[in-house]
Write an enzyme that holds these catalytic residues in place. Structure first.
Site, PDB file in Angstrom:
ATOM      1  N   GLU A  90       0.813  -1.216   0.000  1.00 13.04           N
ATOM      2  CA  GLU A  90       0.000   0.000   0.000  1.00 13.04           C
ATOM      3  C   GLU A  90       0.853   1.277   0.000  1.00 13.04           C
ATOM      4  OE1 GLU A  90      -3.856   1.690   2.391  1.00 13.04           O
ATOM      5  OE2 GLU A  90      -2.232   0.849   3.576  1.00 13.04           O
ATOM      6  N   ASP A  91       1.965   1.257   0.705  1.00  7.78           N
ATOM      7  CA  ASP A  91       2.701   2.497   0.963  1.00  7.78           C
ATOM      8  C   ASP A  91       4.015   2.651   0.215  1.00  7.78           C
ATOM      9  OD1 ASP A  91       0.689   3.237   2.702  1.00  7.78           O
ATOM     10  OD2 ASP A  91       1.701   2.417   4.465  1.00  7.78           O
TER      11      ASP A  91
END
Length: 348
Positions: A90-91
């Site tokens: 996600e990051d």
């Protein structure tokens, strides 16, 4: 000392082991498994690079701390590795395919499951029960839920830098969704801390008052626990249990569980002194037959409360949690209640 209070991150396998063992729990992973955990940590640290949390601390502290919670829950090395990687997709620019290539399909599946759950974290719905059912329906691996619960717990432990409205939102979600999930998984320690931290965030003054009242009774509770522990220990020894092969420990119940009891009509306006079941005792033995034997000894000494005996050994919970639970009455007039939990060292 907690890692967040230290100036440096683990820089080698030895320091990583020291981090996991800093609170007294020993590593049981093989040398190869520990090397794999180190590789995952190093991979995540490189992927997150210079990212920071709102506190200004390095972002890698979060997945590292989540992995420690997972380790303390007794999970296998694959789950610890997945927890270290749970924010990478996600990051960062790392893809699921890269995770699969580097760490295998099982770990990638856990990471992917945790990533997918995030889109349901803030659904804008007041139907918490539907959200819990959705979580369980879309996840066919309990390890995904466990990593997600550990992630939520660390976010609560480090919630202070967030804006107040965000804090309240996270705390409300925790009480309505995540703590009940932890209960369903049978991870009682996780449930208790999730509830206490969320309650402390939402009602800090009430939390502090209950905590203060409990502290006033601390010596009394210690005396009661010592007496109960001595009684059951002597009874076990009389029944030919080797005192070197079992342990009996006690603790107070969590603050939020006491608060919930105080909300019941029969306790209205009576304060914390009216709550009798504030204490719990845990017994660790060697074998499953010994668990049931100890349960019988407890019930021969104290009157069990109907409907308050739970066999999570015969009916293992989805998380793998196993234990016998029973609540019994004690004291001069049998007005006080204590909960016993009985399990083997392997279950513990």
């Amino acid at each position: 000392m907690l890692l967040e209070k230290q100036d440096s991150l683990p820089m080698n396998v030895v320091e990583l082991v020291q981090f996991y063992e800093q609170d007294g729990q020993s590593i049981s992973y093989s040398e190869d498994e520990m090397k794999s955990i180190w590789y995952a940590y190093d991979f995540a640290r490189a992927a997150h690079g210079k990212q920071q949390r709102m506190s200004g601390k390095p972002f890698i502290l979060h997945p590292l701390s989540v992995s420690k919670i997972v380790f303390e829950l007794g999970m296998d090395s694959d789950t610890v590795i997945a927890s270290l990687l749970h924010d990478v997709i996600e990051d960062t620019d790392i893809s699921l395919e890269q995770i699969k290539k580097e760490f295998g399909s099982q770990i990638a599946q856990i990471v992917d499951g945790v990533t997918k759950l995030k889109q349901y974290e803030s659904p804008g719905s007041s139907d918490a029960e539907s959200i819990k059912k959705l979580f369980l329906a879309i996840v066919d691996d309990a390890h995904v839920i466990i990593v997600k619960l550990a992630d939520r717990l660390h976010n609560l432990r480090t919630i202070n830098p967030l804006p107040r409205d965000k804090q309240l939102k996270i705390a409300k979600e925790t009480l309505e969704i995540y703590a009940p999930l932890a209960e369903r998984m049978g991870i009682w320690s996780l449930k208790g801390e999730l509830e206490d931290l969320a309650f402390k965030c939402m009602q800090p003054e009430t939390y502090q008052q209950i905590q203060y009242d409990l502290e006033k009774s601390r010596d009394e509770h210690r005396t009661i626990l010592a007496s109960l522990i001595d009684q059951i220990t002597r009874k076990m020894i009389q029944s030919q249990f080797n005192p070197q092969e079992f342990s009996v420990t006690g603790r107070r119940k969590y603050i939020y569980s006491i608060y919930q009891k105080m909300q019941k009509p029969k306790y209205s306006g009576k304060g914390i002194d009216a709550i009798y079941d504030k204490l719990g005792i845990r017994i660790i033995v060697n074998t499953i037959p010994e668990c049931y034997a100890v349960l019988g000894l407890i019930h021969s000494e104290w009157a069990p409360i109907p409907g308050e005996v739970d066999d999570y050994i015969g009916m293992k919970l989805p998380s793998g949690y196993q234990s016998l639970h029973t609540s019994v009455k004690y004291g001069p007039n049998n007005n006080d209640i204590v909960e016993f939990q009985i399990r083997t060292a392997e279950m513990h």
